[in-house]
Design a protein around this motif. Structure first.
Motif, PDB file in Angstrom:
ATOM      1  N   CYS A   1     -15.868   9.463  -0.374  1.00  0.00           N
ATOM      2  CA  CYS A   1     -14.894  10.547  -0.278  1.00  0.00           C
ATOM      3  C   CYS A   1     -13.949  10.487  -1.469  1.00  0.00           C
ATOM      4  O   CYS A   1     -12.718  10.542  -1.322  1.00  0.00           O
ATOM      5  CB  CYS A   1     -14.111  10.470   1.038  1.00  0.00           C
TER       6      CYS A   1
ATOM      7  N   TRP B   1      -7.991   8.890   7.076  1.00  0.00           N
ATOM      8  CA  TRP B   1      -8.819  10.108   7.110  1.00  0.00           C
ATOM      9  C   TRP B   1     -10.266   9.815   6.714  1.00  0.00           C
ATOM     10  O   TRP B   1     -11.178  10.576   7.070  1.00  0.00           O
ATOM     11  CB  TRP B   1      -8.222  11.184   6.204  1.00  0.00           C
TER      12      TRP B   1
ATOM     13  N   LEU C   1     -13.763  11.509   8.242  1.00  0.00           N
ATOM     14  CA  LEU C   1     -14.892  12.091   7.507  1.00  0.00           C
ATOM     15  C   LEU C   1     -16.206  11.386   7.866  1.00  0.00           C
ATOM     16  O   LEU C   1     -17.246  12.033   8.013  1.00  0.00           O
ATOM     17  CB  LEU C   1     -14.647  12.007   5.991  1.00  0.00           C
ATOM     18  N   ALA C   2     -16.148  10.077   7.996  1.00  0.00           N
ATOM     19  CA  ALA C   2     -17.362   9.336   8.370  1.00  0.00           C
ATOM     20  C   ALA C   2     -17.872   9.794   9.735  1.00  0.00           C
ATOM     21  O   ALA C   2     -19.081   9.864   9.971  1.00  0.00           O
ATOM     22  CB  ALA C   2     -17.092   7.830   8.370  1.00  0.00           C
TER      23      ALA C   2
ATOM     24  N   PRO D   1     -20.186  18.342   2.719  1.00  0.00           N
ATOM     25  CA  PRO D   1     -19.253  17.208   2.668  1.00  0.00           C
ATOM     26  C   PRO D   1     -18.125  17.399   1.651  1.00  0.00           C
ATOM     27  O   PRO D   1     -16.987  16.987   1.906  1.00  0.00           O
ATOM     28  CB  PRO D   1     -20.163  16.043   2.278  1.00  0.00           C
TER      29      PRO D   1
ATOM     30  N   ALA E   1     -27.672   7.330   7.298  1.00  0.00           N
ATOM     31  CA  ALA E   1     -28.018   8.703   7.672  1.00  0.00           C
ATOM     32  C   ALA E   1     -26.769   9.572   7.735  1.00  0.00           C
ATOM     33  O   ALA E   1     -26.850  10.771   8.004  1.00  0.00           O
ATOM     34  CB  ALA E   1     -28.726   8.710   9.030  1.00  0.00           C
ATOM     35  N   ASN E   2     -25.603   8.979   7.484  1.00  0.00           N
ATOM     36  CA  ASN E   2     -24.367   9.764   7.491  1.00  0.00           C
ATOM     37  C   ASN E   2     -24.438  10.834   6.404  1.00  0.00           C
ATOM     38  O   ASN E   2     -24.847  10.563   5.281  1.00  0.00           O
ATOM     39  CB  ASN E   2     -23.161   8.844   7.246  1.00  0.00           C
ATOM     40  N   ARG E   3     -24.028  12.066   6.744  1.00  0.00           N
ATOM     41  CA  ARG E   3     -24.066  13.145   5.749  1.00  0.00           C
ATOM     42  C   ARG E   3     -22.937  13.022   4.747  1.00  0.00           C
ATOM     43  O   ARG E   3     -22.981  13.615   3.669  1.00  0.00           O
ATOM     44  CB  ARG E   3     -23.995  14.501   6.453  1.00  0.00           C
ATOM     45  N   VAL E   4     -21.898  12.307   5.134  1.00  0.00           N
ATOM     46  CA  VAL E   4     -20.823  12.025   4.178  1.00  0.00           C
ATOM     47  C   VAL E   4     -21.187  10.705   3.509  1.00  0.00           C
ATOM     48  O   VAL E   4     -20.961   9.627   4.046  1.00  0.00           O
ATOM     49  CB  VAL E   4     -19.458  11.944   4.888  1.00  0.00           C
TER      50      VAL E   4
ATOM     51  N   GLY F   1     -19.503  13.177   9.423  1.00  0.00           N
ATOM     52  CA  GLY F   1     -20.797  13.023   8.752  1.00  0.00           C
ATOM     53  C   GLY F   1     -21.951  12.698   9.669  1.00  0.00           C
ATOM     54  O   GLY F   1     -23.114  12.837   9.289  1.00  0.00           O
ATOM     55  N   VAL F   2     -21.655  12.268  10.886  1.00  0.00           N
ATOM     56  CA  VAL F   2     -22.713  11.922  11.846  1.00  0.00           C
ATOM     57  C   VAL F   2     -23.285  13.174  12.506  1.00  0.00           C
ATOM     58  O   VAL F   2     -24.391  13.164  13.033  1.00  0.00           O
ATOM     59  CB  VAL F   2     -22.142  10.950  12.901  1.00  0.00           C
TER      60      VAL F   2
ATOM     61  N   THR G   1     -20.502   5.271   5.678  1.00  0.00           N
ATOM     62  CA  THR G   1     -20.811   6.178   4.576  1.00  0.00           C
ATOM     63  C   THR G   1     -21.553   5.465   3.455  1.00  0.00           C
ATOM     64  O   THR G   1     -21.981   6.101   2.487  1.00  0.00           O
ATOM     65  CB  THR G   1     -19.493   6.709   3.983  1.00  0.00           C
TER      66      THR G   1
ATOM     67  N   TYR H   1     -21.659  22.436   7.441  1.00  0.00           N
ATOM     68  CA  TYR H   1     -20.569  22.193   6.486  1.00  0.00           C
ATOM     69  C   TYR H   1     -21.136  21.496   5.261  1.00  0.00           C
ATOM     70  O   TYR H   1     -22.236  20.948   5.301  1.00  0.00           O
ATOM     71  CB  TYR H   1     -19.457  21.309   7.091  1.00  0.00           C
TER      72      TYR H   1
ATOM     73  N   MET I   1     -21.030   4.956  12.261  1.00  0.00           N
ATOM     74  CA  MET I   1     -21.978   4.974  11.153  1.00  0.00           C
ATOM     75  C   MET I   1     -21.239   5.011   9.820  1.00  0.00           C
ATOM     76  O   MET I   1     -20.377   5.846   9.599  1.00  0.00           O
ATOM     77  CB  MET I   1     -22.871   6.207  11.275  1.00  0.00           C
TER      78      MET I   1
ATOM     79  N   GLY J   1     -13.199  17.035   0.504  1.00  0.00           N
ATOM     80  CA  GLY J   1     -13.880  15.759   0.735  1.00  0.00           C
ATOM     81  C   GLY J   1     -13.277  14.574   0.022  1.00  0.00           C
ATOM     82  O   GLY J   1     -13.867  13.491   0.006  1.00  0.00           O
ATOM     83  N   ALA J   2     -12.112  14.735  -0.584  1.00  0.00           N
ATOM     84  CA  ALA J   2     -11.489  13.622  -1.314  1.00  0.00           C
ATOM     85  C   ALA J   2      -9.982  13.596  -1.044  1.00  0.00           C
ATOM     86  O   ALA J   2      -9.422  14.512  -0.445  1.00  0.00           O
ATOM     87  CB  ALA J   2     -11.764  13.755  -2.813  1.00  0.00           C
TER      88      ALA J   2
END
Lengths: 384, 384
Positions: free
Chosen positions: B77, A303, A307-308, A319, B44-47, A311-312, B219, A317, B217, A335-336
Motif C-alpha cells: 500500500c 489502515w 486494506l489487507a 486496489p 491470494a490477497n488482491r491488495v 483484499g480478501v 499482502t 474495486y 491473509m 491505496g497508499a
C-alpha cells in the motif's frame, strides 16, 4: 417500552433455578389477541438448537399465542431427547395458559451448548411465570433472557395509534447471518402473517444481519414478531416495515454496546460500491479481521490492515483506487498513505471507518466491536 | 540446515537500520548455479505489496539468481513510488552482484503496511550484504527476515545426493490461502522450472495453506523455490515433490509453534469427509472461530462451539451424525454429548481435535493456535 407496550400482550420473568446465581432465567410472553399472527427469522447455522427446529416448524401455522424463553441452557446439540424437552415445554405452556395448542407456543433457549435442560426446574418456572403474567411484566421478561449481557435490551416504537415493542439478548456469537441470539417483537397493529414476514425480513437484513461482533454464528438465533391487532389499526406495509426496522436497529445497537468485553463500537461504512452486496461483504470482512480489531483496541489507526482485509474479498474495486478514512481522517487515498495517521483521534468508544471502493454508488454499514483482553477472558471462562 | 545447505548457494544477513532495534533486517540469498531455475507461490490477497507484484512478474522469466529480503517494512500500500523502490532494489542487487539482470532478482519485504521503505539505508544494507555473502550465511539470513518471530525457522531435507534447504518467517497474518509470510527454499537438485512449480504448489497446498493461525491473509506472502543444479543429480518429480513437501511441512510447524501469543498448537483433523475440499473447509472454519480458540486458551473442551463452527459450512454432513473427539476423548457422538468432557486433558501445548463428518472417506488436517491475552496484546501494540 417493552414487549408489553403494545396492547394485547402480557409477560413475566421468573427465576426457575436454571442459572446457578438465582437470577431471573425464564420468560413468558403471551398474545391475548384478538389476532395471533406471527413471523420469525432464524439462524442460518446448520447445527440448529431444538427450540429453533421446533419454532420454525410451528411458524408454518402462522399463529403464535405464547413465547417461552429460557437462559441458562441452549438446548443445542442435545439429540432427540433435547427436542422432546422443547416439545414438552410447549405442551406445558399451552396446558397452563389454555386457549391454545402446543403448536401455537414458540420456544427459545440460550446458554451453554451440549447440555440437556433441567426439565423439572424449567416446568416449575413455567408454572410460576404463567401465574405472574402481567402488563407490567415486560421488564422482568427482558431481564430473564440475559446471559452474559450486563443489561436488558428493550425498545418501543410508536406508530399512529399502534405500537411496536421488543426485547433482545445477545452479547457474544453475534454473527454474520443473524446477529441476535434472541429477540421478541410485539405489535398491536393489525397485520397478516405475510405483512409481518416481509417487515421482519427487511428489518433483520439491515440491522441484526449487519452487526458482526465476533464472526461466530449461533445455533439458537431467533427473532420473532407477534401481532395482536388490539389497536384495531392496520398500518401500510411501508409503515409497518419502517417501525419494525427502527425497533430492530435500536436493539441491534444495544447489543453492540453491550458486546462481551468490547471497548469500541465500530461502524464500518462502505461507500461507492458496485452493489449493496459488495458493500456488505467488504464491511463484514473488515469486521471479522482480528488484526483490525486488535489494532482498534490499541487505539492504532492501522489502515494497512483494513486494506489487507478488503483484499480478501471478491468485491469490485481496484486496489490502487481504495480510500479509507478513520474518524473522518482520510489516512489512505488511492491505496497508499495520505493524511497523517497521527491526526486520528481514537480515544472515544465510537469509531467510524469509511471505505471508499470507487466502484459504484451503493453503500452499506456493518457494525462490530474491537477484540480486547476482556473478550478473551470472558470467552475462555464462559463454561468453567 | 539453512538455505545454504544445498550446493551452489551463498547468503548473508545484515543490520541495515530498518529495524529501530539495530537487529539484522536485510537478507540476501544468491544462487551461484550452474542452473537458476525457480518457482514461486504468492498471497491470494488482491491488495498485493510492491515486492509481490515485482517477483510475480520476474518469475515469468523462470530464472532467479538472487533474492533480497527485508524486514522492518512491508512496502505494501505504498503506491507507484513503492513499486519503484522495489525495482530500484533489484537493480542495485544486480549491479552489485554482477552476472545477472534486475529481472533475475526476487524481492520480498515484511513489516508494517503503508509506509515507504528508507531506501538509502536499505541500499546500504544491500551493499554490506553483497560483501558478506558466504556459504555460512544461511543462519544470519534466516534471522534477518524475522519480525515478531522469536526464533529463526530453518530446515534441511536430504535426498539421494541432493538437498533441499530453507528458511521462513511469519508469526501473525498466517492465513487461509497462504500461511507463510516469507519462505525461501533452495535445492542443488537439477530441476526445470515446471518441475519446481509442480513440487512447490503441491507442497504449499498441504502445508502452509493448511496453517491458519489467525485467519488474516497477508499482502506479502511469498514462497520461493530456487534450484542450482550443483549436485548434478536430477530426482524424479515424486522425489522432488516429497522433499519440498517435507521441508514446507517442517517450516509450517515451526511457524505454528512460534505464532504470536499462542499457548496451544492445535491440529484439527477432519475425517470421513465427502471430499478433501470439504475436510479443509470444515477444518478452516473451526480454526478461524474465535469462540473455539478462546475456549481452548481456557483449557475448556467446549465441543458445542466446534459444532456451531461446523454448522456454518456447506460441507456434506448431517448435524445429528457428527462426532467430535478432543485429545482422543469422544465428547460428542451423533451431534450430542457422549463421553464425559472432564476426561479431556488440555494441560499440554498440543491439542488434537478430530471431527468425524460421517459422509465419505476423505481426510485433511488444518493447524491453528488458540486466541490468548498475549495475541491481543501483541497485535494491539504492533505499530505503536
Amino acid at each position: 417500552m417493552t414487549v408489553t407496550s403494545p396492547k394485547g400482550f402480557r409477560a413475566a420473568g421468573v427465576a426457575a433455578g436454571l442459572k446457578s446465581t438465582g437470577a431471573l432465567d425464564l420468560a413468558l410472553v403471551v398474545n391475548d389477541g384478538p389476532d395471533a399472527t406471527a413471523a420469525g427469522v432464524f439462524t442460518a447455522n446448520r447445527v440448529k438448537a431444538a427450540p429453533v427446529l421446533w419454532t420454525q416448524q410451528i411458524l408454518k401455522g402462522r399463529a403464535v399465542k405464547a413465547v417461552v424463553l429460557n437462559s441458562g441452557g441452549a438446548n443445542a446439540c442435545t439429540g432427540p431427547g433435547g427436542f422432546q424437552d422443547t416439545h414438552a415445554t410447549a405442551e406445558f405452556v399451552a396446558s397452563r395458559l389454555g386457549g391454545m395448542g402446543a403448536g401455537q407456543v414458540a420456544v427459545c433457549s440460550t446458554g451453554l451448548i451440549g447440555e440437556r435442560l433441567p426439565m423439572p426446574k424449567l416446568l416449575s418456572g413455567v408454572e410460576g411465570a404463567s401465574k405472574a403474567l402481567a402488563k407490567a411484566g415486560g421488564f422482568a421478561a427482558a431481564e430473564a433472557i440475559m446471559t452474559t449481557d450486563t443489561r436488558p435490551k428493550i425498545v418501543e416504537i410508536t406508530g399512529d395509534g399502534w405500537t411496536v415493542g421488543g426485547m433482545a439478548k445477545g452479547a457474544g456469537m453475534l454473527a454474520p447471518a443473524l446477529a441476535t441470539m434472541l429477540c421478541v417483537l410485539t405489535t398491536d397493529a393489525v397485520a397478516g402473517a405475510d405483512a409481518l414476514d416481509e417487515a421482519l425480513r427487511e428489518a433483520c437484513r439491515v440491522s441484526f444481519d449487519r452487526v458482526d461482533s465476533d464472526g461466530c454464528m449461533s445455533t439458537n438465533d431467533t427473532v420473532l414478531l407477534l401481532a395482536s391487532g388490539a389497536s384495531g389499526i392496520e398500518p401500510t406495509q411501508e409503515e409497518l416495515t419502517a417501525a419494525v426496522t427502527q425497533a430492530c436497529h435500536d436493539l441491534a445497537q444495544q447489543l453492540l454496546a453491550d458486546a462481551e468485553g468490547h471497548t469500541k463500537q465500530i461502524a464500518i461504512e462502505v461507500v461507492n460500491a458496485d452493489s449493496e452486496e459488495d458493500a456488505v461483504i467488504v464491511g463484514r470482512e473488515i469486521a471479522r479481521n482480528n488484526l483490525v480489531k486488535t489494532a482498534l483496541f490499541g487505539n492504532d489507526p492501522n489502515w494497512g490492515r483494513i486494506l489487507a482485509a478488503v483484499g480478501v474479498t471478491d468485491a469490485v474495486y481496484e486496489p490502487d483506487e481504495l480510500n479509507v478514512a478513520i474518524n473522518d481522517v482520510w489516512v489512505c487515498r488511492n491505496g497508499a498513505a495520505a493524511e497523517d495517521r497521527s491526526k486520528v483521534d481514537l480515544s472515544g468508544v465510537k469509531v467510524h471507518i469509511t471505505v471508499d471502493l470507487n466502484a459504484g454508488d451503493h453503500t452499506a454499514t456493518v457494525w462490530t466491536n474491537d477484540l480486547s483482553h476482556a473478550y478473551v477472558h470472558e470467552n475462555s471462562a464462559y463454561s468453567s
